[in-house]
Design a protein around this motif. Structure first.
Motif, PDB file in Angstrom:
ATOM      1  N   LYS A  41     -16.892  70.868 -47.281  1.00 40.83           N
ATOM      2  CA  LYS A  41     -17.667  72.028 -46.846  1.00 40.83           C
ATOM      3  C   LYS A  41     -17.790  73.069 -47.952  1.00 40.83           C
ATOM      4  O   LYS A  41     -18.581  73.994 -47.856  1.00 40.83           O
ATOM      5  N   GLY A  68     -19.301  85.998 -48.056  1.00 38.36           N
ATOM      6  CA  GLY A  68     -19.094  85.125 -46.908  1.00 38.36           C
ATOM      7  C   GLY A  68     -20.123  84.018 -46.768  1.00 38.36           C
ATOM      8  O   GLY A  68     -20.018  83.172 -45.881  1.00 38.36           O
ATOM      9  N   GLY A  69     -21.175  84.044 -47.618  1.00 37.62           N
ATOM     10  CA  GLY A  69     -22.195  83.002 -47.580  1.00 37.62           C
ATOM     11  C   GLY A  69     -23.438  83.354 -46.800  1.00 37.62           C
ATOM     12  O   GLY A  69     -24.368  82.548 -46.722  1.00 37.62           O
ATOM     13  N   ASP A  70     -23.489  84.547 -46.183  1.00 34.34           N
ATOM     14  CA  ASP A  70     -24.738  84.974 -45.543  1.00 34.34           C
ATOM     15  C   ASP A  70     -25.687  85.480 -46.623  1.00 34.34           C
ATOM     16  O   ASP A  70     -25.266  85.944 -47.682  1.00 34.34           O
ATOM     17  N   CYS A  71     -26.997  85.378 -46.342  1.00 31.61           N
ATOM     18  CA  CYS A  71     -28.006  85.688 -47.358  1.00 31.61           C
ATOM     19  C   CYS A  71     -29.137  86.501 -46.728  1.00 31.61           C
ATOM     20  O   CYS A  71     -29.619  86.181 -45.640  1.00 31.61           O
ATOM     21  N   PRO A 130     -27.975  83.081 -41.847  1.00 30.03           N
ATOM     22  CA  PRO A 130     -26.603  83.408 -41.425  1.00 30.03           C
ATOM     23  C   PRO A 130     -25.528  82.760 -42.287  1.00 30.03           C
ATOM     24  O   PRO A 130     -24.485  83.370 -42.530  1.00 30.03           O
ATOM     25  N   GLN A 131     -25.774  81.523 -42.744  1.00 33.16           N
ATOM     26  CA  GLN A 131     -24.756  80.833 -43.535  1.00 33.16           C
ATOM     27  C   GLN A 131     -25.401  79.829 -44.481  1.00 33.16           C
ATOM     28  O   GLN A 131     -26.050  78.886 -44.035  1.00 33.16           O
ATOM     29  N   ARG A 191     -25.293  76.686 -47.051  1.00 36.56           N
ATOM     30  CA  ARG A 191     -24.520  75.448 -46.995  1.00 36.56           C
ATOM     31  C   ARG A 191     -24.637  74.698 -48.307  1.00 36.56           C
ATOM     32  O   ARG A 191     -25.567  74.936 -49.096  1.00 36.56           O
ATOM     33  N   ASP A 230     -27.981  73.740 -50.435  1.00 37.85           N
ATOM     34  CA  ASP A 230     -29.017  74.767 -50.328  1.00 37.85           C
ATOM     35  C   ASP A 230     -29.457  75.201 -51.722  1.00 37.85           C
ATOM     36  O   ASP A 230     -28.636  75.271 -52.651  1.00 37.85           O
TER      37      ASP A 230
END
Length: 262
Positions: free
Chosen positions: A3, A114-117, A186-187, A189, A192
């Motif tokens: 992950k 946190g990986g949100d964009c 939101p996240q 991955r 991406d």
């Protein structure tokens, strides 16, 4: 698949077939917060010095506001909107003392630790989000031909070759407040890819072509390929080109422990 991911990135800029460069591009890494970055493209317009002054102002405003940004307490969409609004005001003030009428587009994506964009754009510089080679989402231009596409009067393909494809419905530095469109992922991955670019790049590629290049090549290789191919397809009539690519590459999974009989 693991992950986790590692981020690789690249920026590229070329004056194309123009006599001077009015685009600006940057990828800012936050000085205090690892994993926080801002990719931004500005396509300046308004004569040699006017357009460059406008795109330079976008970069200066973005850098200053991003340096003060704190993801744990600040609102990302509000900060991105503030970049557009403040750059717009300063570019308008520049026009008062300049012979030209400086304007600029803006397309920016912010990645939090946190990986949100979060995205924001005004004008016809674009942001694309791919998962592998598949297009997930892209910005919709604030342009005249896009209004014709929205009405069903022309297709996306016809818009690319329309004689009025360079007319914008809004951007930075105009009398009217610039249109602002937000987008949220939101996240992010593994696999991406985010691409922000000026119309001097995207004008020459279908979404599937772009996706194939971004998935198969490293960000640096994709940057060089897209610029070179756009230059070739422009046939001597190309615009300035600028782009920033961020790719989330999957980490290899940890090898399973080997059991050794004693």
């Amino acid at each position: 698949m693991s992950k986790g991911y590692r981020i690789t990135a690249s920026t590229g800029i070329h004056k194309g077939d123009r006599d001077y460069q009015q685009d600006q591009v940057n990828l800012f890494s936050h000085s205090r917060i690892p994993g926080c970055m801002l990719g931004i493209v500005a396509d300046g317009m308004g004569g040699r010095s006017g357009g460059r002054k406008a795109s330079d102002q976008v970069m200066l405003t973005a850098k200053q506001l991003f340096e003060r940004y704190a993801p744990e307490t600040d609102d990302a969409p509000a900060m991105l909107k503030q970049i557009i609004e403040e750059a717009h005001i300063v570019i308008k003030l520049t026009a008062i003392s300049a012979e030209q009428e400086p304007h600029s587009t803006l397309a920016a994506f912010l990645i939090n630790p946190g990986g949100d964009c979060h995205w924001v754009h005004t004008g016809d510089s674009r942001i694309y989000h791919y998962q592998g080679s598949k297009l997930v989402h892209r910005t919709v231009d604030h342009s005249y031909v896009q209004t014709l596409v929205d009405k069903g009067e022309i297709t996306e393909e016809e818009a690319n070759v329309h004689p009025q494809s360079n007319i914008l419905m809004g951007c930075l530095g105009t009398e009217e407040a610039p249109p602002i469109t937000h987008h949220f992922i939101p996240q992010l991955r593994p696999e991406d890819v985010l691409l922000a670019c000026s119309d001097g790049v995207w004008h020459y590629f279908s979404p599937s072509e772009m996706g194939s290049a971004l998935s198969m090549l490293s960000p640096r290789e994709a940057t060089e390929f897209l610029i070179q191919k756009a230059r070739s397809r422009a046939r001597g009539g190309g615009d300035n080109l600028s782009l920033v690519i961020v790719k989330l590459e999957p980490l290899a999974p940890e090898p399973a422990p080997r059991l050794i009989a004693g």
